[in-house]
Design an enzyme around this catalytic site. Structure first.
Site, short mmCIF file in Angstrom:
data_model
loop_
_atom_site.label_atom_id
_atom_site.label_comp_id
_atom_site.label_asym_id
_atom_site.label_seq_id
_atom_site.Cartn_x
_atom_site.Cartn_y
_atom_site.Cartn_z
N ARG A 110 0.90 -1.35 0.04
CA ARG A 110 0.08 0.02 0.04
C ARG A 110 0.85 1.33 -0.03
O ARG A 110 0.64 2.01 -0.86
CB ARG A 110 -0.89 0.03 1.28
N MET A 130 -12.43 3.92 -3.86
CA MET A 130 -12.65 2.83 -2.49
C MET A 130 -11.40 2.26 -2.13
O MET A 130 -11.22 1.02 -1.61
CB MET A 130 -13.44 1.70 -3.30
N ARG A 131 -10.39 3.09 -2.08
CA ARG A 131 -8.83 2.51 -1.65
C ARG A 131 -8.65 3.12 -0.48
O ARG A 131 -8.67 4.45 -0.33
CB ARG A 131 -8.00 2.47 -2.47
N ILE A 132 -8.45 2.79 0.62
CA ILE A 132 -8.03 3.27 2.09
C ILE A 132 -6.46 3.85 1.83
O ILE A 132 -5.72 3.18 1.17
CB ILE A 132 -8.06 2.29 3.43
N LEU A 133 -6.50 5.17 2.15
CA LEU A 133 -5.06 5.94 2.05
C LEU A 133 -4.60 6.02 3.08
O LEU A 133 -5.05 6.12 4.12
CB LEU A 133 -5.42 7.27 1.24
N ASN A 177 -13.81 14.12 0.64
CA ASN A 177 -14.61 12.69 0.61
C ASN A 177 -16.33 13.16 0.67
O ASN A 177 -16.63 13.73 1.61
CB ASN A 177 -14.09 11.55 1.22
N HIS A 185 -19.28 10.55 1.88
CA HIS A 185 -19.55 9.37 2.33
C HIS A 185 -20.96 9.12 2.81
O HIS A 185 -21.59 10.03 3.36
CB HIS A 185 -18.66 9.09 3.70
N SER A 200 -22.70 12.59 4.13
CA SER A 200 -21.75 13.81 4.63
C SER A 200 -20.69 13.98 3.79
O SER A 200 -20.07 12.96 3.13
CB SER A 200 -21.05 12.97 5.89
N LEU A 225 -10.12 6.94 8.73
CA LEU A 225 -10.94 6.45 7.72
C LEU A 225 -12.38 6.83 7.97
O LEU A 225 -12.92 6.62 9.06
CB LEU A 225 -11.12 4.84 7.50
N ASP A 226 -12.87 7.84 7.14
CA ASP A 226 -14.48 8.49 7.41
C ASP A 226 -14.45 9.45 8.70
O ASP A 226 -15.32 9.44 9.14
CB ASP A 226 -15.41 7.50 7.11
N GLN A 251 -28.19 9.58 -3.26
CA GLN A 251 -27.55 9.64 -4.45
C GLN A 251 -27.77 11.41 -4.89
O GLN A 251 -27.06 12.31 -5.15
CB GLN A 251 -27.41 9.12 -5.56
N GLN A 289 -28.97 13.65 -3.10
CA GLN A 289 -28.73 14.62 -2.34
C GLN A 289 -27.18 14.87 -2.51
O GLN A 289 -26.44 16.04 -2.43
CB GLN A 289 -28.77 14.32 -0.96
N1 NHR Z 1 -8.47 7.25 3.27
C1 NHR Z 1 -8.39 7.88 4.34
N2 NHR Z 1 -7.14 7.66 5.01
N3 NHR Z 1 -9.46 8.34 5.11
C2 NHR Z 1 -10.56 8.54 4.64
O1 NHR Z 1 -11.36 9.30 5.37
C3 NHR Z 1 -10.96 7.85 3.38
C4 NHR Z 1 -9.72 7.09 2.63
C5 NHR Z 1 -10.10 6.52 1.51
C6 NHR Z 1 -11.40 6.61 0.95
C7 NHR Z 1 -13.75 6.92 1.07
C8 NHR Z 1 -14.45 5.79 1.99
C9 NHR Z 1 -16.15 6.01 1.75
O2 NHR Z 1 -16.34 7.16 2.21
C10 NHR Z 1 -12.23 6.95 1.56
C11 NHR Z 1 -12.18 7.84 2.88
C12 NHR Z 1 -13.00 2.58 0.83
C13 NHR Z 1 -13.28 1.69 2.15
C14 NHR Z 1 -12.53 0.43 2.26
O3 NHR Z 1 -12.95 -0.34 3.15
C15 NHR Z 1 -13.92 2.26 3.32
C16 NHR Z 1 -14.37 3.73 3.33
C17 NHR Z 1 -14.00 4.43 1.92
C18 NHR Z 1 -13.17 4.04 0.85
N4 NHR Z 1 -11.78 -0.27 1.11
C19 NHR Z 1 -11.14 -1.28 1.13
C20 NHR Z 1 -9.62 -1.41 0.97
O4 NHR Z 1 -8.89 -2.25 1.79
C21 NHR Z 1 -11.31 -1.92 -0.31
C22 NHR Z 1 -12.95 -2.18 -0.51
C23 NHR Z 1 -13.34 -2.62 -1.88
O5 NHR Z 1 -12.75 -2.56 -2.81
O6 NHR Z 1 -14.57 -2.64 -2.07
O7 NHR Z 1 -8.81 -0.28 0.59
O8 NHR Z 1 -16.57 5.13 1.20
#
Ligand code: NHR
Length: 201
Positions: free
Chosen positions: A51, A76-79, A93, A95, A122, A130-131, A157, A159
């Protein structure tokens, strides 16, 4: 993404969309953006060993466009923390829940299963949590007796297409900033998010 890009193209938002970037080469948003003449790029996590290396390549790619704001829309990738601190205070973002309720995935289903009378969406600044970053605005919608996941998603959606461009406009015009982990609107810290109460549509 499409709604924001269209409003920008019509001159209704004071931004220029410098690029649309996805972690999936087949994302529909890339086609949409390309058809509007917006530069597009994609970067696959599969091409990176972990990652942090994906995150840093993504950050370098984004930096080439020198954006003043990053707008996550269906990303959809956690950063990781290195990424979020690099773009700290300039990443938004959207959510689909009334945060702090239902962080993470499958929010509509979870709201239905819990029997909530209201659900919503939101817009928040992105932090490592995350979120969990400061929330700017929320739109509340009723949950109706006959709702399915699909009908609830559609109501929410509708909204999303209203509040996300609105917040982007606030940021672009300098009315909204993120400072010391708080969202500030028109010179005051937002103690609570702005609330839009939506009727049934
Ligand atoms: N990253 C950080 N650090 N902080 C946030 O607030 C983030 C973020 C990355 C994405 C969008 C979020 C949403 O609003 C978002 C916000 C992905 C996941 C997740 O579990 C959860 C929340 C959000 C985006 N992702 C999995 C992962 O392992 C993969 C899930 C999949 O591919 O279906 O990265 O929805």
């Amino acid at each position: 993404m499409r709604v924001i890009a269209e409003r920008a193209a019509r001159g209704e938002l004071p931004i220029d969309v410098r690029a649309v970037i996805s972690d999936r080469a087949d994302a529909r948003g890339l086609e949409t953006a390309a058809s509007m003449g917006i530069p597009v790029a994609s970067l696959s996590p599969k091409d990176f060993p972990d990652r942090p290396s994906f995150d840093s390549a993504l950050a370098r790619l984004i930096d080439q466009y020198q954006p003043g704001l990053l707008i996550l829309a269906g990303f959809m990738r956690i950063l990781g923390g290195a990424f979020t601190s690099h773009f700290n205070g300039r990443t938004l973002n959207i959510h689909p829940s009334l945060l702090p309720k239902y962080r993470g995935l499958h929010t509509h289903r979870r709201a239905l299963e819990a029997g909530d009378a209201h659900h919503g969406v939101s817009v928040h600044f992105v932090t490592e949590e995350l979120d969990g970053g400061p929330v700017v605005i929320q739109a509340r919608v009723p949950v109706l007796p006959d709702d399915t996941e699909a009908t609830l998603i559609e109501r929410v959606q509708h909204q999303e297409h209203s509040i996300y461009p609105e917040v982007v406009g606030w940021f672009a015009s300098g009315r909204l900033v993120c400072r010391d982990g708080e969202a500030w609107l028109d010179g005051s810290p937002l103690k609570n998010p702005v609330i839009r109460e939506a009727s049934i549509t």
